[in-house]
Structure formats: structure tokens, C-alpha cells
Design a protein around this motif. Structure first.
Motif, PDB file in Angstrom:
ATOM      1  N   ILE A  34      12.483 -34.584  22.799  1.00 48.59           N
ATOM      2  CA  ILE A  34      11.450 -34.355  21.784  1.00 48.59           C
ATOM      3  C   ILE A  34      10.338 -33.483  22.363  1.00 48.59           C
ATOM      4  CG2 ILE A  34       9.756 -35.474  20.300  1.00 48.59           C
ATOM      5  CD1 ILE A  34      11.587 -37.884  20.173  1.00 48.59           C
ATOM      6  N   VAL A  38       9.493 -30.135  20.424  1.00 48.36           N
ATOM      7  CA  VAL A  38       8.189 -30.125  19.766  1.00 48.36           C
ATOM      8  C   VAL A  38       7.210 -29.256  20.546  1.00 48.36           C
ATOM      9  CG1 VAL A  38       6.225 -31.582  19.221  1.00 48.36           C
ATOM     10  CG2 VAL A  38       8.507 -32.337  18.629  1.00 48.36           C
ATOM     11  N   ILE A  85      12.591 -25.743  11.575  1.00 48.81           N
ATOM     12  CA  ILE A  85      12.048 -27.082  11.836  1.00 48.81           C
ATOM     13  C   ILE A  85      13.035 -28.147  11.372  1.00 48.81           C
ATOM     14  CG2 ILE A  85      10.269 -28.712  11.080  1.00 48.81           C
ATOM     15  CD1 ILE A  85       8.265 -26.594  11.327  1.00 48.81           C
ATOM     16  N   ASP A  89      14.492 -31.131  13.449  1.00 47.62           N
ATOM     17  CA  ASP A  89      14.442 -32.523  12.987  1.00 47.62           C
ATOM     18  C   ASP A  89      15.804 -33.191  13.166  1.00 47.62           C
ATOM     19  OD1 ASP A  89      11.821 -32.598  12.355  1.00 47.62           O
ATOM     20  OD2 ASP A  89      12.072 -32.454  10.176  1.00 47.62           O
ATOM     21  N   ILE A  93      16.864 -36.349  15.268  1.00 47.60           N
ATOM     22  CA  ILE A  93      17.354 -37.558  14.595  1.00 47.60           C
ATOM     23  C   ILE A  93      18.658 -38.044  15.227  1.00 47.60           C
ATOM     24  CG2 ILE A  93      18.388 -38.364  12.429  1.00 47.60           C
ATOM     25  CD1 ILE A  93      16.216 -36.818  10.949  1.00 47.60           C
ATOM     26  N   THR A  96      18.130 -39.848  18.447  1.00 52.13           N
ATOM     27  CA  THR A  96      17.357 -41.047  18.112  1.00 52.13           C
ATOM     28  C   THR A  96      18.274 -42.156  17.624  1.00 52.13           C
ATOM     29  OG1 THR A  96      15.389 -39.794  17.540  1.00 52.13           O
ATOM     30  CG2 THR A  96      15.597 -41.969  16.564  1.00 52.13           C
ATOM     31  N   PHE A  97      19.188 -41.784  16.706  1.00 53.16           N
ATOM     32  CA  PHE A  97      20.113 -42.781  16.171  1.00 53.16           C
ATOM     33  C   PHE A  97      20.991 -43.349  17.281  1.00 53.16           C
ATOM     34  CE2 PHE A  97      20.283 -41.444  11.418  1.00 53.16           C
ATOM     35  CZ  PHE A  97      18.951 -41.748  11.321  1.00 53.16           C
ATOM     36  N   TRP A 100      18.896 -45.698  19.438  1.00 52.45           N
ATOM     37  CA  TRP A 100      18.603 -46.916  18.694  1.00 52.45           C
ATOM     38  C   TRP A 100      19.833 -47.810  18.599  1.00 52.45           C
ATOM     39  CZ3 TRP A 100      14.205 -49.137  17.164  1.00 52.45           C
ATOM     40  CH2 TRP A 100      14.291 -50.202  16.266  1.00 52.45           C
TER      41      TRP A 100
ATOM     42  N   THR B 334      13.313 -43.567   9.997  1.00 52.66           N
ATOM     43  CA  THR B 334      13.197 -42.452  10.947  1.00 52.66           C
ATOM     44  C   THR B 334      13.455 -41.131  10.238  1.00 52.66           C
ATOM     45  OG1 THR B 334      13.888 -43.765  12.825  1.00 52.66           O
ATOM     46  CG2 THR B 334      14.226 -41.420  12.995  1.00 52.66           C
ATOM     47  N   THR B 335      14.474 -41.112   9.395  1.00 58.63           N
ATOM     48  CA  THR B 335      14.813 -39.869   8.709  1.00 58.63           C
ATOM     49  C   THR B 335      13.676 -39.418   7.798  1.00 58.63           C
ATOM     50  OG1 THR B 335      17.073 -40.675   8.738  1.00 58.63           O
ATOM     51  CG2 THR B 335      16.619 -38.760   7.383  1.00 58.63           C
ATOM     52  N   LEU B 338      10.679 -38.128   9.843  1.00 55.97           N
ATOM     53  CA  LEU B 338      10.806 -36.790  10.416  1.00 55.97           C
ATOM     54  C   LEU B 338      10.824 -35.729   9.319  1.00 55.97           C
ATOM     55  CD1 LEU B 338      13.108 -37.122  13.522  1.00 55.97           C
ATOM     56  CD2 LEU B 338      10.657 -37.293  13.316  1.00 55.97           C
ATOM     57  N   LEU B 339      11.365 -36.083   8.146  1.00 56.26           N
ATOM     58  CA  LEU B 339      11.372 -35.102   7.052  1.00 56.26           C
ATOM     59  C   LEU B 339       9.956 -34.756   6.606  1.00 56.26           C
ATOM     60  CD1 LEU B 339      14.328 -36.095   4.731  1.00 56.26           C
ATOM     61  CD2 LEU B 339      14.123 -34.124   6.257  1.00 56.26           C
ATOM     62  N   SER B 341       7.630 -34.024   8.278  1.00 59.20           N
ATOM     63  CA  SER B 341       7.081 -32.916   9.063  1.00 59.20           C
ATOM     64  C   SER B 341       7.209 -31.603   8.300  1.00 59.20           C
ATOM     65  CB  SER B 341       7.817 -32.814  10.400  1.00 59.20           C
ATOM     66  OG  SER B 341       9.179 -32.490  10.183  1.00 59.20           O
ATOM     67  N   ILE B 342       8.137 -31.532   7.357  1.00 58.50           N
ATOM     68  CA  ILE B 342       8.362 -30.237   6.699  1.00 58.50           C
ATOM     69  C   ILE B 342       7.233 -29.852   5.743  1.00 58.50           C
ATOM     70  CG2 ILE B 342       9.914 -29.047   5.106  1.00 58.50           C
ATOM     71  CD1 ILE B 342      12.180 -30.314   6.751  1.00 58.50           C
ATOM     72  N   VAL B 381       2.326 -33.091  15.406  1.00 58.83           N
ATOM     73  CA  VAL B 381       3.572 -33.053  16.183  1.00 58.83           C
ATOM     74  C   VAL B 381       3.736 -34.313  17.046  1.00 58.83           C
ATOM     75  CG1 VAL B 381       3.776 -30.556  16.212  1.00 58.83           C
ATOM     76  CG2 VAL B 381       2.599 -31.708  18.085  1.00 58.83           C
ATOM     77  N   ILE B 384       5.962 -37.144  15.945  1.00 55.95           N
ATOM     78  CA  ILE B 384       7.429 -37.107  16.010  1.00 55.95           C
ATOM     79  C   ILE B 384       7.954 -38.050  17.098  1.00 55.95           C
ATOM     80  CG2 ILE B 384       9.392 -35.577  16.394  1.00 55.95           C
ATOM     81  CD1 ILE B 384       7.980 -33.510  14.851  1.00 55.95           C
ATOM     82  N   TRP B 385       7.253 -38.155  18.223  1.00 53.73           N
ATOM     83  CA  TRP B 385       7.663 -39.114  19.254  1.00 53.73           C
ATOM     84  C   TRP B 385       7.657 -40.536  18.694  1.00 53.73           C
ATOM     85  CZ3 TRP B 385       4.990 -34.748  20.911  1.00 53.73           C
ATOM     86  CH2 TRP B 385       5.467 -34.094  22.051  1.00 53.73           C
ATOM     87  N   SER B 388      10.345 -41.175  15.756  1.00 53.36           N
ATOM     88  CA  SER B 388      11.690 -41.376  16.289  1.00 53.36           C
ATOM     89  C   SER B 388      11.784 -42.809  16.801  1.00 53.36           C
ATOM     90  CB  SER B 388      11.923 -40.380  17.431  1.00 53.36           C
ATOM     91  OG  SER B 388      12.936 -40.867  18.269  1.00 53.36           O
ATOM     92  N   SER B 389      12.606 -43.611  16.137  1.00 52.17           N
ATOM     93  CA  SER B 389      12.605 -45.042  16.440  1.00 52.17           C
ATOM     94  C   SER B 389      12.976 -45.315  17.894  1.00 52.17           C
ATOM     95  CB  SER B 389      13.567 -45.776  15.511  1.00 52.17           C
ATOM     96  OG  SER B 389      14.860 -45.227  15.622  1.00 52.17           O
TER      97      SER B 389
END
Lengths: 257, 575
Positions: A34, A38, A85, A89, A93, A96-97, A100, B334-335, B338-339, B341-342, B381, B384-385, B388-389
Motif C-alpha cells: 500500500i 499510494v 486509481i 484499488d 484489495i 488485503t483479502f 484477511w 473493504t471494497t 477503497l471505492l 477513494s474514486i 490517502v 487506504i492503509w 484495507s482490513s
């Protein structure tokens, strides 16, 4: 996979504190991924932003342009970065998944179990003892000290007696809320011998600030010596002593304040 | 028309020939939208001073644990918790909300859409009165037995639900009552903003001719109304738990403590965007005026903000990744997180793109607006850390979170607000603020602000957790290098706080002695600059302005002047 990626990563978190659990590397790598994605965007946009501020400062004989940003070509100035972006993302993701899933959902079968009870303002740890079963007579109860064996897969069962607490072990990269009325299970596998902080990371009242404990990760021989030296299930009075001590400290603080 | 401008206790005032109102009906029980805006603004500024003072006290404790703090004394753990809790509560509910939405909305909306007042002036007055009551209730909670509530601004049950847990038998209910009253005040205000904008626009002002800040306040009000219901219900349930012995959040009696978190964050996350959007609006106005540029892609910004608003209802559980919700739920949150951010990135990119080809004037207002864009970028920004789970397992409840949301909230509630104050001050009081002092204020604020929170990012990533009275109790966090960073952050806070002194002096002195500003000192397009400075009761006099074009027609090709006010009649075609 994360161990492999780790070789190419800056290792930001590891430079701040050691990794003592098997899954710490995954969180560290995710953090670095990240940071790279980022960080790239952040410095790119910030750099362009400062360039524009400098380039288009007010000067004599220079007039601003009329740009609406409504034409298709102009809109692309925003749309193209925004698709990029979206790609970033997705690139965040997916790992991340994975992380997790590995940490929270895919629970490995445990070798050892501990029961952790949080209350205002102390931690009580129930070590399973020789029979490796919790709730039996040879359980070893300790207050504010968790003793575990290196390279062993542990399962923990977290409870709270009163309010929300949070079992946090930074060197494990582990946090989990303790919720009254529930038993929440999780796992960790220590990989590094040593002694570190356990924190309560959820506001839990006046003495939240001193609700710390220590975790002791020892080799099998040392751990067995500790097991042998502690007679089972008599130290519950120790919990009460600490709770009472904290409460009287709170009263003193209150009178002082 | 002969104008007599005279100023008293910080309120701009205008004598209309046909009105002679007493001091009380003019300033205290006024229904004039400008006076109500001022009331909100001055109350918010007073509360900001209190919240800043709290921050000073607890940061001093963290830098020099246990020592006697100048202007306070020794700080006890209970008092530390109360200060931390109420710093957060005050800064969000009694500073960001009243100044950004209520003060700006009240002062600007009727002026910018070209009408004489809000459509419900008496509801408007009631709104401020309830707000003032809520502020008094909150401050009163510091003087009751047991002291003010100290269970964090999120007020998680069951800590907040029982006096035996939180040790503040009166502070906790008063905190809840104050928050609930504040919400009632903003619901009343929000009705006004939406209705006024939809129904009372000047002749000719079409839906895409509305200035961006007005849109943003309207969208924020709608977001607020849609999100706040669960919180009010939750607050009443929690109040019943505290005072009537119900057990909505008591697991031992069949309740669920996690329910409170859902109700709170269902409101709490959209709330971030409720205050963000007006700040974005302010920055849009200020950036366009001082870059002499048309706002880049007005419609894209507008649609993005609506999309942002809708999306913000589906992200709340990212505050609860590790609080016992089912682990599978985090995939969804999480999804969505992060979305989000757009749309935020689109809006920030549009502000950056607006600078392209501009001719930027570096007034104090513009510096603050540019600083908002730069600083909020970092705040955005770093989310985002946390969204993110996977990394949130580690970063949750550390100073990384704290630094992240201060990098969003300080640009919103402090930096954008200063941009607005420097920009609209001439309209509010008929005089300009001093630019040199303004720049001293600007640099002190920005340097201090970054000096506070950059070290806190590092401390947070190093495992420092939140709401701790004294880190020396934690061997891993007691190192000298970490303590040095805490001291550095505290010193930076003092720089930031001291930098507000030139602002306050500048503000007060400029009301009386500042350089006189005409109707339109910045050569801006929007309708508020058509009214006299300061605008009289009724704003525009007998004839309301008519609108012929959008709000950002700067530097139009073929025109001598680089601005084109919305109300200026188009010249007849020469053919």
C-alpha cells in the motif's frame, strides 16, 4: 508468497518493531504494498500540484485561460487517472483479502490453547497446563503475564467481564476486541523469543491507560520450567488484588484531580 | 443611499431607515440569516478555543508525563480521559458542524442564490438557540459531581451505559443530551438550507448555475438527515440504559453492546462527508476566484459528491473490522471503503486541474485553500492503509488512525474554515483582514499542524495505541526516541496554537480598522458580491438580482475584464 514478496519490500513496520508472529510478515508486506502504490500517487499528484502553483502564478501580461473541463478531451485529464486509481484499488484489495483470509478465516488447528479474560483493569490468562485442555484443574492462571512457547500454534479465547477491551500485541500485529457476553477466538504462532507489551487498545474507563500486560515467548525447555514452577489454579486471588489496587489508585487520582 | 456602518461586539450591523430594532432583537433574537450565521460562527470559534486548550493540556501530559502543566496543574487520568473525549466531541459537533455548515450555510446561501433571507427564519432562530443550549449542557458537564464524560467521543457501550463502569454518573448522560440537542439543531438548520436553495433562487439561476458551496451544503444537509436517525435512536436507547435501567446494550440482560457501534458509525462515517463537502465547496469558490479560472468540470464534481454521499452509507463497518463483526463482512466493507477513494480523488483532481492555465493570486484565503488540497490529499490517502482490513488488524486504534483523521479533519474544520473567513470577511464586515498578519497566521498554522501529526504517523506505525494517559507504563513505548517525537508533536501544537493569536487580533482589529472593501474586492462572480458590504437586512435592497450565467465565468475569451458576474446583463448582439 508473502515471504517471497518480503524480500523486495522496504520493511517499514519491521524497522519500527520486530515481527514475533507467523502472520506478521503478511501484514508488513501488505503495509509496504500500500505504501508503494499510494506513495507513488501521493507524490505524483503533490508534485504536479506544486508545479502548477509555481507555473501559473500571477505574472504581468499573463492572462488565465478559459477551460471549462466539460469537453471530452479535457475530462480525460481526470478520467484516465481515475481508472488508474481503480486499478490500484484492485491491486490493494486482492492482497488485503488474502491477508484477511489467512489471518481471520483460515484458522489452523491449535497445538495449545489459552483463555484470556479482560476486565477493568487487568488481564487474566488461563494457560492450559500439561493436559493441554482449558478448564481443568491443572490450568495455570496468571495476571498480566502471558507465557507462551515459541514456534507453537496457539488458539486464544477472548472474553470480557465488564466493558469493551482490546487484546493487542503489536509485535504479533494482532488486535481483537473483547466483548462482554461473547467468546471470541483467534490464533497466533510466535516465532521469536522475547518479552513484549500487551496493550488494551479500546477505551475501557479511568485506568485504561495502565491496562497493560507482558507477553513472554520462551523456548520449549524454558517454558516447561515455568509450567513446572507454577502450581495450578490458585492465583485467582492475584487478579482481585490487582483489580483492587487499580481501583484504589483510581480513587486516589480522583481525589487528587 | 446613505449607509451608516457601525460595529458592536463583533457584529456587523446596518441601520435601515425603516427599521429600528433594539440590541436584543437585532443580535440575540434576530431572524436575519446573517446574524444567525455570525452567532454560529462566534460560538464555534469560542468552542474551538476550548477544544484547542484541551488539546494543549493533554499533549503536555503526553510530552511531560506527570509534571505540572502551565494553565492547568497536574492532570489526573480521569481528567485526561475527559479532555480527550470532549476535545473530539467539541471539535466535530461544536466547531466543524456549526462553522462549516451552519455559519457558512446561513450567511452564504441566501446571498449566493440571490434572495433576502431563509425561507423559515424563525426555525432558523430556533436552530441556533437549541445549538447554544447544547453547547451550554456540554460545558456544564465539567462542573457536575464525577466530572465530564471520559469514555471517548465514540461513547462505546457498555462503558458509556453504566456509571459503575465510567465513573461519571452525571457527565455521561449530559454528554448524550448535549449531542442529541446539537443534532436537533442541525436538523432544523438543514431543512432551511435545502428548502431555501430549492425554492428561493434568483430569477434565471438554473440548477447548474448554483455555486458549488451551496450545492455542497445542500448535499451535506441531505446526508446528515439520512444518516442521523439511527444515532438519535441509539442515543435515546443509551440514555435509557444510563438512567432508566433498560438493557439495550447490556449483554448480561440480553442486549448487544456492538449494536451501539453500528448505530454510531452508520451516522459517524457519513458525518465525515457532511463536514468534508462544505469544505470542498469553500475551496472550489476560493480557488476559482484567485486562480481566475472556471471550475474544472463543474458537473463531474457535483455528480462525484452525490456519488460520494451515497457510497458513504455503505462503509461504516470499516470502523469495526476487529470489533467482533463476522470476519466475512469485512470483504464488503473493504471494497466499498477503497471505492470511495474514486469520487474523492476526482474532486481533488478537479481542484488541481482548475489551477492549470490559471493566474494564481496568493492571498491568504488562496493559501489556505491550496493548503487544504495538499493536506487533505495526505489525509485521504492514509485512509487506504486503514480501509484495507488486513493492515487495519494492526493499525486499528493506534496513533496512525489518529494522525489520519486529523489530516482530514484539520484541513476541513480549520484550514478550509480559515480560507472561508479570509475570503468572505469583507462581505461579512465591509473591511478586509490584514494580509501580512494573515500570512504569518497561515505559515504558523501549517507548519505547526504538520509538525504535530507526521511524528504521530510514525508513532502509530510503531505500535503506540490511543487514549493512553502515560506511555511510560508501556516498556516497549517508553523509549527515548519515541518520547522525543511526542515532545516534538507537543511543541508543534504550541506553535500552531500561538499562531492563532495573530489571527484573533487581526480578526477583531479588522472589524473596526481594516481596509475598506467595496462590494466586490476580489472581483468575483457570485451573487453575494453584488450586495453591499456588509449586506443590509434584506440583502440586496428592493430589487433582487437576476442571473444570466454560471458562477465561474472567469477569463472568458474576448472580454476585457477577467470576470463576468452572474447578474451582469449580456450585451446585445452586435449584428
Amino acid at each position: 508468497m508473502f515471504e517471497f514478496l518480503d524480500k523486495f519490500m522496504p520493511g517499514i513496520l519491521e524497522s519500527l518493531l520486530p515481527r514475533a508472529s507467523s502472520y506478521a510478515v503478511q501484514i508488513d508486506v501488505l503495509f509496504d504494498v500500500i505504501t508503494i502504490l499510494v506513495g507513488f500517487w501521493f507524490f505524483l499528484v503533490l508534485g504536479y500540484f506544486f508545479y502548477l502553483i509555481f507555473r501559473y502564478r500571477q505574472r504581468d501580461g499573463h492572462k488565465a485561460e478559459y477551460i471549462s473541463g466539460e469537453t471530452h478531451k479535457q475530462k480525460q485529464a481526470i478520467e484516465i487517472p481515475h481508472y488508474l486509481i481503480l486499478v490500484c484499488d484492485v491491486a490493494i484489495i486482492i492482497p488485503t483479502f488474502l491477508v484477511w483470509f489467512n489471518i481471520k478465516i483460515d484458522v489452523p488447528p491449535p497445538d495449545e490453547e489459552v483463555r484470556i479474560v479482560a476486565q477493568q483493569w487487568a488481564w487474566t490468562f488461563y494457560h492450559a497446563g500439561e493436559d493441554k485442555v482449558l478448564g481443568t484443574e491443572d490450568d495455570i492462571v496468571s495476571v498480566n503475564e502471558l507465557h507462551i512457547k515459541n514456534n507453537t500454534q496457539y488458539s486464544y479465547h477472548l472474553e470480557s467481564k465488564d466493558v469493551m477491551h482490546n487484546f493487542s500485541v503489536p509485535v504479533f500485529r494482532l488486535k481483537q476486541d473483547a466483548i462482554p457476553g461473547r467468546v471470541i477466538s483467534g490464533h497466533f504462532k510466535p516465532i521469536l523469543e522475547g518479552e513484549w507489551d500487551i496493550q488494551c487498545a479500546e477505551m475501557c474507563g479511568v485506568a485504561h491507560g495502565i491496562m497493560g500486560a507482558r507477553i513472554f515467548i520462551k523456548s520449549e525447555a524454558e517454558h516447561n520450567a515455568w509450567l513446572a514452577a507454577n502450581t495450578p489454579a490458585t492465583s485467582d486471588t492475584g487478579t482481585l488484588a490487582i483489580v483492587n489496587q487499580n481501583r484504589s489508585q483510581e480513587k486516589k487520582d480522583r481525589n487528587n484531580g | 443611499m446613505a449607509e451608516v456602518v457601525h460595529v458592536e461586539v463583533g457584529h456587523g450591523e446596518h441601520h435601515d431607515d425603516h427599521h429600528e430594532l433594539s440590541f436584543w432583537s437585532k443580535y440575540i433574537f434576530s431572524t436575519d440569516h446573517k446574524i444567525i450565521g455570525f452567532q454560529y460562527m462566534f460560538t464555534g470559534m469560542a468552542m474551538a478555543l476550548i477544544g484547542g486548550y484541551f488539546a494543549y493540556v493533554f499533549r503536555m501530559q503526553l510530552a511531560f508525563p506527570g509534571s505540572s502543566i502551565p494553565f492547568w496543574g497536574t492532570l489526573s487520568p480521569a481528567a485526561y480521559n475527559s479532555l480527550v473525549t470532549n476535545h473530539g466531541t467539541i471539535m466535530i459537533f461544536w466547531v466543524a458542524m456549526p462553522v462549516l455548515i451552519a455559519a457558512m450555510g446561513n450567511f452564504l446561501i441566501p446571498l449566493m442564490i440571490g434572495c433576502d433571507d431563509m425561507v423559515f427564519p424563525k426555525i432558523n432562530r430556533l436552530s441556533y438557540q437549541i445549538f447554544l443550549l447544547s453547547a451550554i449542557v456540554l460545558l456544564a458537564s465539567f462542573f457536575v459531581p464525577g466530572g465530564a464524560f471520559g469514555g471517548a467521543w465514540t461513547s462505546y457501550a457498555p462503558l458509556s451505559a453504566k456509571a459503575q463502569y465510567n465513573s461519571t454518573p452525571f457527565g455521561a448522560p449530559l454528554w448524550l443530551i448535549a449531542v442529541t440537542l446539537e443534532i436537533v439543531a442541525f436538523l432544523l438548520g438543514g431543512i432551511n438550507f435545502i428548502t431555501t436553495t430549492m425554492n428561493a433562487r434568483a430569477k434565471g439561476m438554473k440548477i447548474y448555475d448554483i455555486p458549488m458551496i451551496v450545492w455542497m451544503i445542500v448535499i451535506a444537509s441531505i446526508l446528515f438527515m439520512c444518516s442521523v436517525g439511527p444515532l438519535v435512536a441509539g442515543a435515546v436507547m443509551l440514555l435509557f440504559d444510563q438512567t432508566l435501567g433498560t438493557a439495550f446494550f447490556d449483554a448480561n440482560a440480553g442486549g448487544d453492546p456492538v449494536l451501539w457501534q453500528h448505530l454510531f458509525w452508520f451516522f459517524g462515517h457519513p458525518e465525515v462527508y457532511v463536514v468534508l463537502l462544505p469544505a470542498m465547496g469553500i475551496v472550489a469558490e476560493v480557488t476559482c476566484t484567485f486562480a481566475r479560472k472556471k471550475l474544472f468540470s463543474y458537473k463531474l464534481i457535483l455528480y462525484s459528491s452525490i456519488g460520494l454521499g451515497i457510497l458513504s452509507f455503505f462503509v461504516w463497518a470499516h470502523h469495526q473490522f476487529i470489533s467482533g463483526v463476522d470476519p466475512r463482512a469485512t470483504y464488503l466493507f473493504t471494497t466499498t471503503t477503497l471505492l470511495i477513494s474514486i469520487p474523492v480523488a476526482i474532486m481533488l483532481f478537479a481542484f488541481v486541474a482548475t489551477l492549470y492555465g490559471g493566474s494564481i493570486r496568493f492571498t491568504t484565503a488562496m493559501l489556505f485553500a491550496l493548503a487544504f488540497t495538499g493536506e487533505f490529499l495526505l489525509g485521504g490517502v492514509t485512509g487506504i492503509w486503514l480501509g484495507s482490513s488486513g493492515t487495519d488488524i494492526y493499525l486499528h486504534d493506534t496513533y496512525f488512525v489518529l494522525a489520519h483523521f486529523h489530516y482530514t479533519f484539520v484541513p476541513i474544520a480549520i484550514i478550509a474554515t480559515f480560507a472561508a473567513i479570509y475570503y468572505w470577511f469583507p462581505k461579512m464586515f465591509g473591511r478586509k483582514m490584514n494580509e501580512s498578519w494573515g500570512k504569518i497566521h497561515f505559515w504558523g498554522t501549517i507548519i505547526g499542524f504538520n509538525g504535530i501529526f507526521i511524528p504521530l504517523f510514525i508513532l502509530g506505525a510503531g505500535g503506540q495505541h490511543r487514549r493512553i494517559y502515560n506511555f511510560q507504563n508501556y516498556p516497549d513505548l517508553a523509549g527515548a526516541d519515541m518520547q522525543d517525537m511526542r515532545v516534538f508533536a507537543t511543541m508543534s501544537l504550541i506553535v500552531m496554537l500561538v499562531s492563532q493569536i495573530p489571527f484573533l487580533i487581526n480578526f477583531i482589529v479588522s472589524i473596526k480598522r481594516g481596509e475598506k472593501a467595496g462590494k466586490n474586492p476580489w472581483k468575483a462572480n457570485t451573487l453575494e458580491w453584488v450586495a453591499p458590504s456588509p449586506p443590509p437586512h434584506g440583502n440586496f435592497g428592493p430589487v433582487l438580482p437576476e442571473v444570466y450565467r454560471g458562477p465561474y465565468e472567469y477569463s472568458v475569451d474576448g472580454r476585457e475584464k477577467d470576470y463576468w458576474p452572474q447578474n451582469e446583463k449580456p450585451e446585445p448582439e452586435a449584428s
